[in-house]
Design a protein around this motif. Structure first.
Motif, mmCIF file in Angstrom:
data_model
loop_
_atom_site.group_PDB
_atom_site.id
_atom_site.type_symbol
_atom_site.label_atom_id
_atom_site.label_comp_id
_atom_site.label_asym_id
_atom_site.label_seq_id
_atom_site.Cartn_x
_atom_site.Cartn_y
_atom_site.Cartn_z
ATOM 1 N N ALA A 185 0.823 -1.211 0.000
ATOM 2 C CA ALA A 185 0.000 0.000 0.000
ATOM 3 C C ALA A 185 0.857 1.261 0.000
ATOM 4 C CB ALA A 185 -0.928 0.000 1.206
ATOM 5 N N ASN A 186 2.126 1.117 0.392
ATOM 6 C CA ASN A 186 3.047 2.270 0.445
ATOM 7 C C ASN A 186 4.256 2.038 -0.456
ATOM 8 O OD1 ASN A 186 2.024 4.124 2.811
ATOM 9 N ND2 ASN A 186 1.776 2.004 3.500
ATOM 10 N N ALA A 187 4.023 1.404 -1.599
ATOM 11 C CA ALA A 187 5.123 1.095 -2.520
ATOM 12 C C ALA A 187 5.929 2.350 -2.835
ATOM 13 C CB ALA A 187 4.563 0.487 -3.803
ATOM 14 N N HIS A 188 7.266 2.177 -2.846
ATOM 15 C CA HIS A 188 8.236 3.250 -3.110
ATOM 16 C C HIS A 188 8.349 4.251 -1.964
ATOM 17 C CE1 HIS A 188 8.801 1.757 -7.125
ATOM 18 N NE2 HIS A 188 7.511 1.887 -7.395
ATOM 19 N N ARG A 189 7.712 3.950 -0.834
ATOM 20 C CA ARG A 189 7.868 4.791 0.363
ATOM 21 C C ARG A 189 8.617 3.996 1.420
ATOM 22 N NH1 ARG A 189 2.734 6.798 3.132
ATOM 23 N NH2 ARG A 189 4.358 7.542 4.530
ATOM 24 N N VAL A 190 9.565 4.644 2.080
ATOM 25 C CA VAL A 190 10.288 3.989 3.175
ATOM 26 C C VAL A 190 9.412 4.047 4.428
ATOM 27 C CG1 VAL A 190 12.324 4.057 4.656
ATOM 28 C CG2 VAL A 190 12.541 4.555 2.217
ATOM 29 N N LEU A 191 9.183 2.892 5.038
ATOM 30 C CA LEU A 191 8.413 2.799 6.272
ATOM 31 C C LEU A 191 9.368 2.531 7.429
ATOM 32 C CD1 LEU A 191 5.400 0.596 5.097
ATOM 33 C CD2 LEU A 191 5.489 3.087 5.326
ATOM 34 N N ALA A 227 14.330 -9.026 -6.575
ATOM 35 C CA ALA A 227 14.040 -8.552 -5.222
ATOM 36 C C ALA A 227 13.124 -7.340 -5.263
ATOM 37 C CB ALA A 227 15.337 -8.209 -4.498
ATOM 38 N N LEU A 228 12.077 -7.373 -4.412
ATOM 39 C CA LEU A 228 11.141 -6.267 -4.310
ATOM 40 C C LEU A 228 11.177 -5.591 -2.943
ATOM 41 C CD1 LEU A 228 7.920 -7.622 -6.084
ATOM 42 C CD2 LEU A 228 9.637 -6.033 -6.996
ATOM 43 N N ILE A 229 11.644 -6.284 -1.920
ATOM 44 C CA ILE A 229 11.660 -5.727 -0.562
ATOM 45 C C ILE A 229 13.097 -5.345 -0.200
ATOM 46 C CG2 ILE A 229 11.183 -6.167 1.881
ATOM 47 C CD1 ILE A 229 9.003 -8.093 0.986
ATOM 48 N N HIS A 230 13.289 -4.096 0.206
ATOM 49 C CA HIS A 230 14.636 -3.570 0.417
ATOM 50 C C HIS A 230 14.745 -2.841 1.754
ATOM 51 C CE1 HIS A 230 14.933 -4.321 -3.913
ATOM 52 N NE2 HIS A 230 13.803 -3.627 -4.025
ATOM 53 N N THR A 231 15.989 -2.741 2.217
ATOM 54 C CA THR A 231 16.293 -2.030 3.454
ATOM 55 C C THR A 231 16.929 -0.687 3.116
ATOM 56 O OG1 THR A 231 16.703 -4.119 4.603
ATOM 57 C CG2 THR A 231 17.572 -2.105 5.628
ATOM 58 N N ARG A 232 16.418 0.358 3.724
ATOM 59 C CA ARG A 232 17.087 1.673 3.656
ATOM 60 C C ARG A 232 17.741 1.855 5.012
ATOM 61 N NH1 ARG A 232 15.998 6.484 0.773
ATOM 62 N NH2 ARG A 232 17.751 7.886 1.139
ATOM 63 N N ARG A 233 19.014 1.521 5.092
ATOM 64 C CA ARG A 233 19.705 1.442 6.368
ATOM 65 C C ARG A 233 19.581 2.743 7.165
ATOM 66 N NH1 ARG A 233 22.540 -2.619 7.790
ATOM 67 N NH2 ARG A 233 22.701 -3.348 5.621
#
Length: 246
Positions: A185-191, A227-233
């Motif tokens: 629901a928040n694709a391309h947004r960092v949660l 890969a679709l799920i990523h970490t923004r450290r």
């Protein structure tokens, strides 16, 4: 005065999410748990019917239309409220399970498809009420709501609580499904971890709970595709294609 039990704390009531008179069927065989739930939910604005077995849940649900069932997995027969026991055409209310982790694998298939969620024991009353509200909102939206989010070949079916990546069905727990839905629901947004924790469990959880949850979902979603799920450290997690502007 502060009052607490092994299941939750009654002194949390002033900050709890409130209901609006919805009819809730509570099934709890343990007297202490039954009293805690019935008292707290009534004070939170729900109308409560209390029973002690899964068979009684089925009988009451046949007689009356309930908005929600809160079902203690420690009942002697929780699976009695299952699809094989329901008369054809009977309204199936969303179900919130109160359970330990070890019982989930057995109970979720037995209770069949439909809107369902769970809270693990020992639980906080605030978390129970938060998950109740999510289930009630989803049920109220019904089939004409906005629909489940999707991204490329990753799709959700909210009516069956099922996720697919291409032609592959993903075997997700309720918490994993909630996380994936929030990311979609928040694709391309960092949660942030706090945003994820409050959506998935109704509260922020420390330790490594969120990292472990994301890791499990990532393994299932990205096992056979890009890969679709990523970490923004240092910030959190996001879903989308690599190179997207987040």
């Amino acid at each position: 005065m502060e009052t607490s039990t092994a299941h939750g704390a009654l002194d949390e009531r002033p900050t709890l999410a409130r209901g609006a008179g919805q009819q809730v069927l509570v099934a709890a065989g343990d007297a202490e748990l039954a009293e805690l739930l019935s008292t707290t939910l009534e004070l939170a604005g729900y109308r409560i019917t209390l029973v002690a077995t899964g068979a009684e849940v089925l009988a009451r649900a046949t007689e009356r239309r309930y908005d929600l069932v809160v079902l203690d997995a420690a009942l002697p027969d929780p699976e009695s409220f299952g699809p094989d026991h329901l008369p054809t055409g009977l309204h199936r209310p969303p179900t919130l399970l109160l359970t330990d982790c070890e019982s989930l694998e057995r109970l979720l298939p037995a209770l069949g498809p439909g809107r369902r969620d769970y809270v693990t024991k020992p639980f906080r009353v605030a978390e129970v009420l938060a998950r109740m509200q999510v289930l009630l909102r989803a049920a109220h939206a019904g089939p004409r709501g906005e629909g489940a989010p999707a991204y490329r070949d990753l799709t959700l079916d909210d009516s069956r609580c099922q996720a697919r990546r291409g032609g592959r069905v993903l075997d997700l727990t309720p918490a994993e499904y909630r996380l994936l839905r929030h990311l979609l629901a928040n694709a391309h947004r960092v949660l942030s971890k706090e945003q994820i924790g409050r959506y998935v469990w109704g509260e922020f959880r420390g330790d490594n709970a969120i990292e472990q949850l994301v890791s499990r979902v990532r393994r299932k979603v990205d096992r056979e595709g890009p890969a679709l799920i990523h970490t923004r450290r240092g910030f959190g997690y996001w879903l989308g294609e690599v190179g997207a502007d987040v």
